[in-house]
Design a protein around this motif. Sequence first.
Motif, PDB file in Angstrom:
ATOM      1  N   VAL A 186       0.841  -1.211   0.000  1.00 16.50           N
ATOM      2  CA  VAL A 186       0.000   0.000   0.000  1.00 16.50           C
ATOM      3  C   VAL A 186       0.868   1.251   0.000  1.00 16.50           C
ATOM      4  O   VAL A 186       0.587   2.234  -0.701  1.00 16.50           O
ATOM      5  CB  VAL A 186      -0.947  -0.004   1.218  1.00 16.50           C
ATOM      6  N   SER A 187       1.979   1.236   0.799  1.00 15.37           N
ATOM      7  CA  SER A 187       2.884   2.397   0.839  1.00 15.37           C
ATOM      8  C   SER A 187       3.505   2.657  -0.530  1.00 15.37           C
ATOM      9  O   SER A 187       3.583   3.787  -1.002  1.00 15.37           O
ATOM     10  CB  SER A 187       3.974   2.151   1.881  1.00 15.37           C
ATOM     11  N   GLN A 188       3.952   1.558  -1.197  1.00 12.60           N
ATOM     12  CA  GLN A 188       4.561   1.717  -2.521  1.00 12.60           C
ATOM     13  C   GLN A 188       3.535   2.224  -3.525  1.00 12.60           C
ATOM     14  O   GLN A 188       3.837   3.052  -4.386  1.00 12.60           O
ATOM     15  CB  GLN A 188       5.139   0.381  -2.988  1.00 12.60           C
ATOM     16  N   THR A 189       2.299   1.722  -3.394  1.00  9.42           N
ATOM     17  CA  THR A 189       1.246   2.182  -4.312  1.00  9.42           C
ATOM     18  C   THR A 189       0.937   3.662  -4.088  1.00  9.42           C
ATOM     19  O   THR A 189       0.717   4.418  -5.039  1.00  9.42           O
ATOM     20  CB  THR A 189      -0.029   1.351  -4.101  1.00  9.42           C
ATOM     21  N   SER A 190       0.948   4.097  -2.818  1.00  7.57           N
ATOM     22  CA  SER A 190       0.704   5.510  -2.515  1.00  7.57           C
ATOM     23  C   SER A 190       1.774   6.406  -3.138  1.00  7.57           C
ATOM     24  O   SER A 190       1.483   7.438  -3.738  1.00  7.57           O
ATOM     25  CB  SER A 190       0.668   5.711  -1.000  1.00  7.57           C
ATOM     26  N   ASP A 191       3.076   5.964  -2.990  1.00  3.85           N
ATOM     27  CA  ASP A 191       4.171   6.730  -3.600  1.00  3.85           C
ATOM     28  C   ASP A 191       4.018   6.788  -5.114  1.00  3.85           C
ATOM     29  O   ASP A 191       4.255   7.816  -5.752  1.00  3.85           O
ATOM     30  CB  ASP A 191       5.520   6.112  -3.242  1.00  3.85           C
ATOM     31  N   MET A 192       3.621   5.622  -5.691  1.00  7.85           N
ATOM     32  CA  MET A 192       3.465   5.588  -7.145  1.00  7.85           C
ATOM     33  C   MET A 192       2.359   6.542  -7.601  1.00  7.85           C
ATOM     34  O   MET A 192       2.497   7.268  -8.579  1.00  7.85           O
ATOM     35  CB  MET A 192       3.141   4.166  -7.592  1.00  7.85           C
ATOM     36  N   LEU A 193       1.238   6.559  -6.859  1.00 13.66           N
ATOM     37  CA  LEU A 193       0.130   7.460  -7.234  1.00 13.66           C
ATOM     38  C   LEU A 193       0.538   8.922  -7.097  1.00 13.66           C
ATOM     39  O   LEU A 193       0.163   9.767  -7.927  1.00 13.66           O
ATOM     40  CB  LEU A 193      -1.091   7.165  -6.357  1.00 13.66           C
ATOM     41  N   ASP A 194       1.331   9.251  -6.045  1.00 12.09           N
ATOM     42  CA  ASP A 194       1.813  10.628  -5.891  1.00 12.09           C
ATOM     43  C   ASP A 194       2.628  11.049  -7.111  1.00 12.09           C
ATOM     44  O   ASP A 194       2.461  12.128  -7.680  1.00 12.09           O
ATOM     45  CB  ASP A 194       2.659  10.768  -4.626  1.00 12.09           C
ATOM     46  N   ASN A 195       3.577  10.174  -7.502  1.00 15.49           N
ATOM     47  CA  ASN A 195       4.400  10.469  -8.683  1.00 15.49           C
ATOM     48  C   ASN A 195       3.556  10.553  -9.939  1.00 15.49           C
ATOM     49  O   ASN A 195       3.747  11.414 -10.798  1.00 15.49           O
ATOM     50  CB  ASN A 195       5.471   9.392  -8.862  1.00 15.49           C
ATOM     51  N   LEU A 196       2.602   9.618 -10.047  1.00 15.23           N
ATOM     52  CA  LEU A 196       1.752   9.572 -11.231  1.00 15.23           C
ATOM     53  C   LEU A 196       0.941  10.862 -11.372  1.00 15.23           C
ATOM     54  O   LEU A 196       0.862  11.456 -12.445  1.00 15.23           O
ATOM     55  CB  LEU A 196       0.816   8.362 -11.121  1.00 15.23           C
ATOM     56  N   LEU A 197       0.350  11.316 -10.267  1.00 13.22           N
ATOM     57  CA  LEU A 197      -0.460  12.536 -10.306  1.00 13.22           C
ATOM     58  C   LEU A 197       0.405  13.759 -10.574  1.00 13.22           C
ATOM     59  O   LEU A 197       0.007  14.670 -11.312  1.00 13.22           O
ATOM     60  CB  LEU A 197      -1.221  12.700  -8.985  1.00 13.22           C
ATOM     61  N   THR A 198       1.606  13.801  -9.967  1.00  4.27           N
ATOM     62  CA  THR A 198       2.511  14.940 -10.224  1.00  4.27           C
ATOM     63  C   THR A 198       2.895  15.015 -11.683  1.00  4.27           C
ATOM     64  O   THR A 198       2.861  16.069 -12.318  1.00  4.27           O
ATOM     65  CB  THR A 198       3.781  14.800  -9.371  1.00  4.27           C
ATOM     66  N   TRP A 199       3.253  13.841 -12.260  1.00  8.31           N
ATOM     67  CA  TRP A 199       3.662  13.821 -13.668  1.00  8.31           C
ATOM     68  C   TRP A 199       2.503  14.202 -14.587  1.00  8.31           C
ATOM     69  O   TRP A 199       2.644  15.001 -15.495  1.00  8.31           O
ATOM     70  CB  TRP A 199       4.181  12.426 -13.996  1.00  8.31           C
ATOM     71  N   ALA A 200       1.310  13.605 -14.338  1.00  2.81           N
ATOM     72  CA  ALA A 200       0.157  13.900 -15.195  1.00  2.81           C
ATOM     73  C   ALA A 200      -0.235  15.363 -15.102  1.00  2.81           C
ATOM     74  O   ALA A 200      -0.546  16.016 -16.102  1.00  2.81           O
ATOM     75  CB  ALA A 200      -1.021  13.006 -14.786  1.00  2.81           C
ATOM     76  N   ASN A 201      -0.204  15.904 -13.879  1.00  3.21           N
ATOM     77  CA  ASN A 201      -0.549  17.327 -13.696  1.00  3.21           C
ATOM     78  C   ASN A 201       0.426  18.227 -14.452  1.00  3.21           C
ATOM     79  O   ASN A 201       0.038  19.208 -15.086  1.00  3.21           O
ATOM     80  CB  ASN A 201      -0.531  17.665 -12.205  1.00  3.21           C
ATOM     81  N   MET A 202       1.714  17.870 -14.408  1.00  2.00           N
ATOM     82  CA  MET A 202       2.741  18.646 -15.110  1.00  2.00           C
ATOM     83  C   MET A 202       2.523  18.583 -16.618  1.00  2.00           C
ATOM     84  O   MET A 202       2.641  19.584 -17.330  1.00  2.00           O
ATOM     85  CB  MET A 202       4.122  18.106 -14.754  1.00  2.00           C
TER      86      MET A 202
END
Length: 625
Positions: free
Chosen positions: A453-469
């Motif tokens: 779950v922790s790794q998935t949370s980190d992945m979603l944070d990165n994913l949202l940051t990249w998509a937003n950018m």
Amino acid sequence: MRNGALLLTALLFCTTVFCQVTREVDSLLKALDTEKTDSNILRILNRIGSYYIDNNPSKAISYFERAAELAKNTNNTLRQGNAYYDLGFCYLLKGDFDKSLNYYLQSEKMYSRLNDKRRLVNTYMSIGNVFFQNKSFGKSTEYYDHAENILQQTKDSNQLSTLYSERGLVYDQLKKYDSSLLYLQKAAAIAKLIKDDGMYINTLCNIGLCYKHLNNTALALRYFDTVRTRYDAMPDVPVDYIAVLYNNIGATLVQSGNYTAAEEAFNKSIASSQQAGTRTIEMENYRNMADMYAGMKDYRRQSIYLTKHYDLKDSIFTADNKNQLTQLETDYQLEKKNISLVKQEAETERQKSQRNIFIIIAIAAGVLLGTLGVFYRRIKQNNVLLQDKNTQISKQKEELQTLNHVKDRLFSIISHDLRNPLTTLKSYLTLANDPGLPASQKEDFKKQTMLSVSQTSDMLDNLLTWANMQLKNTKPVITQVSTEDCIDDAISAAAAQAAQKNIKVSKKIDAPSAYAEYHILEIALHNIISNAVKYSHRGSTIFISAINTGQQVQIMVKDEGIGMSSEQLHKILNNEAESTAGTAGEKGSGLGLFLVKELLGKIDAGLRAESEEGKGSSFIIELPC
């Protein structure tokens, strides 16, 4: 009915101003054609340039250039310095900082030669403003210091108050709020002493904004309330001043969580903005209210005010285009006046001499050529517009392709990398109710699920940051940031991950600051440190250092982990490698380093890496210093 009345008033106003401007400039142009005395010609050129300086800087430049050349030829040093100063201001309005700085420096030479200290102070402050606009804060401070040194001799309180106010605003932009408050309070004290109410009230408002930035909302509101009391006691306060004040009050009340009072302040600001016709302030209110309702999780009203914001923004853009057309019409009418004067003079000369028949023919030929020139220019303008449209279509096509790429990347990551942790979670929840399963095995399943779950949370944070950018594609604001604070925040974000593997983090900071965007740099560091933890052995150490090479600031994250071959390193840096499991079986999306490289590219930074199998890896971020 209200909108119709406003439109009619605007049309009447534009017509009146157009007629007045035409008569005034027409009169000046007539005088310029007949005047023979150099001093009077200089005066007329400056008057015409001063008219255009606020509404058409490009046209003002041509008159100030003529004035500068005439002043130079007649050895009129003061007029020459004034013309250079005005040219510097024109180019500053146009955003051409290099030419603005060049002319200001030339005016500084003239005023130094004349030992005109008052004009020198104004010039030094203007040069400081140019450097400030260009983010060269060190040079900006240097020229403010030159101005202050002169003011210590001349004791000009008005200029000193203005200088302190400018310096306070610079420090506020740099987020050095203590220094900002020091200078703003000095400016306010001087303005109060010399009874300059306008400067005093304006400085109080800026002090309030500084306290807002410090999150001291109570003190900020106290200053805004003082300004409001002052305005109430004044007979003729510009309505747009009141609009700005209530907008600041509303934003500060939102910061304090008093949404009801904030909404009331925003509505007062909007009413004043509409009364004054300052649509940019009205637009800012709508944006602030949308942000407020977002914070209140009232998404329906957030949508309403965002719609108002963008509708007004589109309206302002349309109005700006109309203003440009009005300016073109003004130039056209002035040109018609000039042609009419030439024709009248030609007619008078024709009556005196038979030779003037040829002059009339020449004028007719000139008009014909001018008409042909107009048609040619129109055709050329239409071609330019067509090219612009094609460019716009190509840009939209590229944006659609980018969005499609973002969509494909998102679905790929979601379909591949969200399934495993969800399956793990589902399995654990199923097994948790099995009474026959030993407690130790349940605990192992629980740890695996928490890690997933922790790794998935980190992945979603990165994913949202990249998509937003990718979707917003906005250019970040690069300022001088504290490298130590940024590194500490990144270490804190990865602390829990490091603690699970008993990994120590050692840091050595020899470069306290660099030019970057704080949030972007912190995300990049967090991803690199997280990767270092992922591929490090239990009980090992991660070393983080920051050095200044004189040309750049280098932040290095070095681990003692499993390392990589040169082939693996090449694939990772070129986004060709798939994510591999960490030393404790950690999994990733493969998005981390890809995101890091794209983020660093946004702030003009670079990333390089060194690695050796079995001996660990080093990732180095290279930033401007």
